[in-house]
Design a protein around this motif. Structure first.
Motif, short mmCIF file in Angstrom:
data_model
loop_
_atom_site.label_atom_id
_atom_site.label_comp_id
_atom_site.label_asym_id
_atom_site.label_seq_id
_atom_site.Cartn_x
_atom_site.Cartn_y
_atom_site.Cartn_z
N TRP A 156 9.94 -5.51 -4.46
CA TRP A 156 8.71 -5.28 -5.22
C TRP A 156 9.04 -4.74 -6.61
O TRP A 156 8.55 -5.24 -7.62
CB TRP A 156 7.84 -4.29 -4.44
N GLU B 174 -1.22 -1.17 -8.27
CA GLU B 174 0.00 -1.29 -7.47
C GLU B 174 0.41 0.06 -6.88
O GLU B 174 0.96 0.12 -5.77
CB GLU B 174 1.15 -1.83 -8.34
N TYR C 232 1.02 0.75 -3.16
CA TYR C 232 2.32 1.32 -2.75
C TYR C 232 2.13 2.50 -1.80
O TYR C 232 2.86 2.62 -0.80
CB TYR C 232 3.10 1.77 -3.99
#
Length: 542
Positions: free
Chosen positions: A399, A416, A420
């Motif tokens: 990632w 993100e 995460y």
């Protein structure tokens, strides 16, 4: 507890028992310790305080926040233009460095100090009854560091922030290490585990069934402790949101910076309160006797040397040691790198970081307990669960690696960071439970704490190598995502060693090792040693 009538002559079963129960020169009467529900829950509750919020979450965030506010844009003369969305630097250790590199470098220094410290005192968990006192000492010191942050809330104090950041990490990790050291003894003294062993001793249960029960019991205690910690941490974070609203943390940069310090101190205060039951309720199970002509200050170096020497005889243990060294480095450094990116993306907002932590901890509770339910339902081995878990750590590095060549993905956007937190909590956090349990699966019980100490030293050693390398990569490439290329390659390489670990073969190797060590009396124990005594075996007569 076993009856008094069974004390006369212990049955010799060493060759049949799994290594975790094959012990030298012991009798049933020597096993006077039983883990009660109250003691076990005080163990769980302690972890609610030792959750890392002060030393591992808000402390590092405040440190990076101070660096950002004190730093300057390198495109202009020093200290003439503050940091914004571009590069941000400060002079540190004789060079002008990117603040993200400073965080990683300081992180590496902290772990290097921890490794050196554990070489000296890590072995103390094995000897006498001192380990609880060491846990208490580091807990009180960690709480003191947390409250010290109240006096460090201005950018001009960033050098003091360096010291508190290092001290916070050291005290948090050392407390965690000595708290974790109680884990094998607690599990071994569970009533159901002791009863199962008694059944094996009297021929009513197979050694294989007992080994499976012991393994699942280790996983149960480990996973429940992490789940309880997660639920408790969610409640603490919910209170913190109210504190931030009261402090109006989002009203100005100054208010936000002061709020960081208040949260760190608050988490330290909670830590002290929930630690008190464990301070008083932990049974002080006696450990090993000091070797002849060895001082308590030298035993750590001797023990580490012996542990490395023994690992050379235990192939499976050595393979796992290598894997743990490498993958631990990958995870620790990955989380630190992502943390620096996360702090920048949310502009060091205490409220956003707290909300992110709430999401992450909820996900962690769901992930760890779900992993445990699946393992219990299908009786899956520890190694299989750890292998599955480690694959998601690799995906985490991929990632970040994507972000090397694009700004569309790779921890470049706030959404993100939210994703995460969920991903890390559900799929990655079980590592902390399963990697710990796996140590006990491949280590001989008579020297269990010796190997726990060794793995702690190895874990801390690997943890400072990754940040140093990553800091150098950022400095040379001027790309904050570039360290993920190193971390991905290292993670893939480490998986080879986990794949090679054979747990059933490890039990055989450890059993043969214990017999050999018993014959040459390599490790002396006290007559009431609860770590290495009382499992009904007289191996020296075999």
């Amino acid at each position: 507890m076993l009856s008094q009538e069974s004390e006369e002559k212990p049955t010799i079963i060493a060759s049949a028992l799994p290594i975790s129960e094959s012990l030298p020169n012991t009798t049933v009467s020597e096993r006077s310790w039983t883990t009660t529900r109250v003691e076990l829950w005080s163990f769980y509750v302690f972890y609610i305080g030792n959750n890392g919020l002060s030393g591992f979450n808000f402390g590092p965030s405040q440190f990076q926040n101070l660096l950002f506010l004190a730093g300057y844009d390198p495109s202009q003369p020093p200290f003439t233009l503050g940091c914004s969305d571009g590069d941000c630097v400060l002079p540190f250790l004789g060079e002008v460095r990117d603040i993200n590199a400073i965080v990683l470098l300081t992180n590496g220094i902290s772990f290097a100090i921890q490794a050196a410290l554990l070489l000296v005192i890590g072995a103390w968990a094995d000897y006498g009854s001192w380990r609880p006192n060491i846990t208490i000492f580091f807990t009180i010191l960690a709480v003191a560091v947390s409250f010290s942050w109240l006096g460090v809330d201005h950018p001009s104090q960033w050098q003091a922030g360096v010291a508190l950041y290092i001290m916070g990490l050291i005290t948090y990790q050392c407390t965690l290490t000595f708290w974790t050291a109680a884990f094998p003894g607690l599990v071994r003294d569970l009533p159901e585990v002791k009863e199962s062993l008694a059944q094996v001793k009297h021929g009513a249960k197979s050694p294989e069934a007992h080994a499976k029960l012991t393994s699942l019991s280790r996983n149960r205690v480990s996973n429940i402790s992490f789940t309880v910690q997660s639920v408790g941490e969610i409640l603490i974070l919910a209170v913190m949101v109210g504190i931030l609203k009261g402090l109006k943390s989002d009203s100005s940069t100054e208010s936000n910076t002061k709020a960081f310090s208040v949260l760190i101190a608050f988490s330290g205060g909670i830590w002290f309160l929930v630690a008190l039951p464990w301070f008083f309720l932990e049974k002080r199970r006696p450990g090993l006797q000091l070797p002849p002509n060895t001082s308590i200050f030298a035993v750590g170096f001797k023990q580490t040397y012996v542990a490395f020497r023994e690992c050379a005889k235990l192939k499976q243990t050595f393979l796992y040691l290598v894997f743990y060294f490498l993958m631990g480095d990958v995870l620790n450094t990955t989380v630190t790198v992502i943390g620096t990116l996360q702090n920048s993306l949310v502009s060091y907002s205490t409220l956003q970081l707290t909300l992110l932590l709430i999401v992450g901890i909820v996900a962690q509770a769901i992930g760890i307990y779900s992993f445990w339910l699946v393992q219990k339902r299908f009786a899956i081995s520890t190694k299989t669960m750890l292998t599955f878990n480690a694959c998601w750590i690799i995906i985490l590095t991929i990632w970040g690696l994507i972000g090397v060549h694009t700004d569309k993905f790779g921890f470049k956007h706030v959404w993100e960071i939210w994703a995460y937190q969920v991903f890390y909590g559900v799929m990655v956090c079980p590592w902390y439970a399963y990697s710990q349990t796996m140590i006990s699966e491949v280590s001989p019980l008579p020297q269990m704490f010796l190997f726990f100490a060794l793995f702690s030293v190895v874990g801390k050693t690997s943890a400072f190598i990754g940040p140093f390398v990553s800091s150098a990569i950022i400095e040379s490439s001027s790309n904050n995502n570039m360290p993920f290329s190193f971390l991905f390659a290292l993670g893939m390489f480490s998986m080879v060693f986990l794949w090679l670990v054979d747990v059933p073969q490890s039990r055989i190797e450890c059993e043969e090792f214990v017999k050999a060590e018993s014959r040459r009396k390599a490790f002396e124990t006290s007559s009431t040693n609860a770590y290495t005594a009382g499992l009904g075996v007289e191996m020296d007569k075999m």
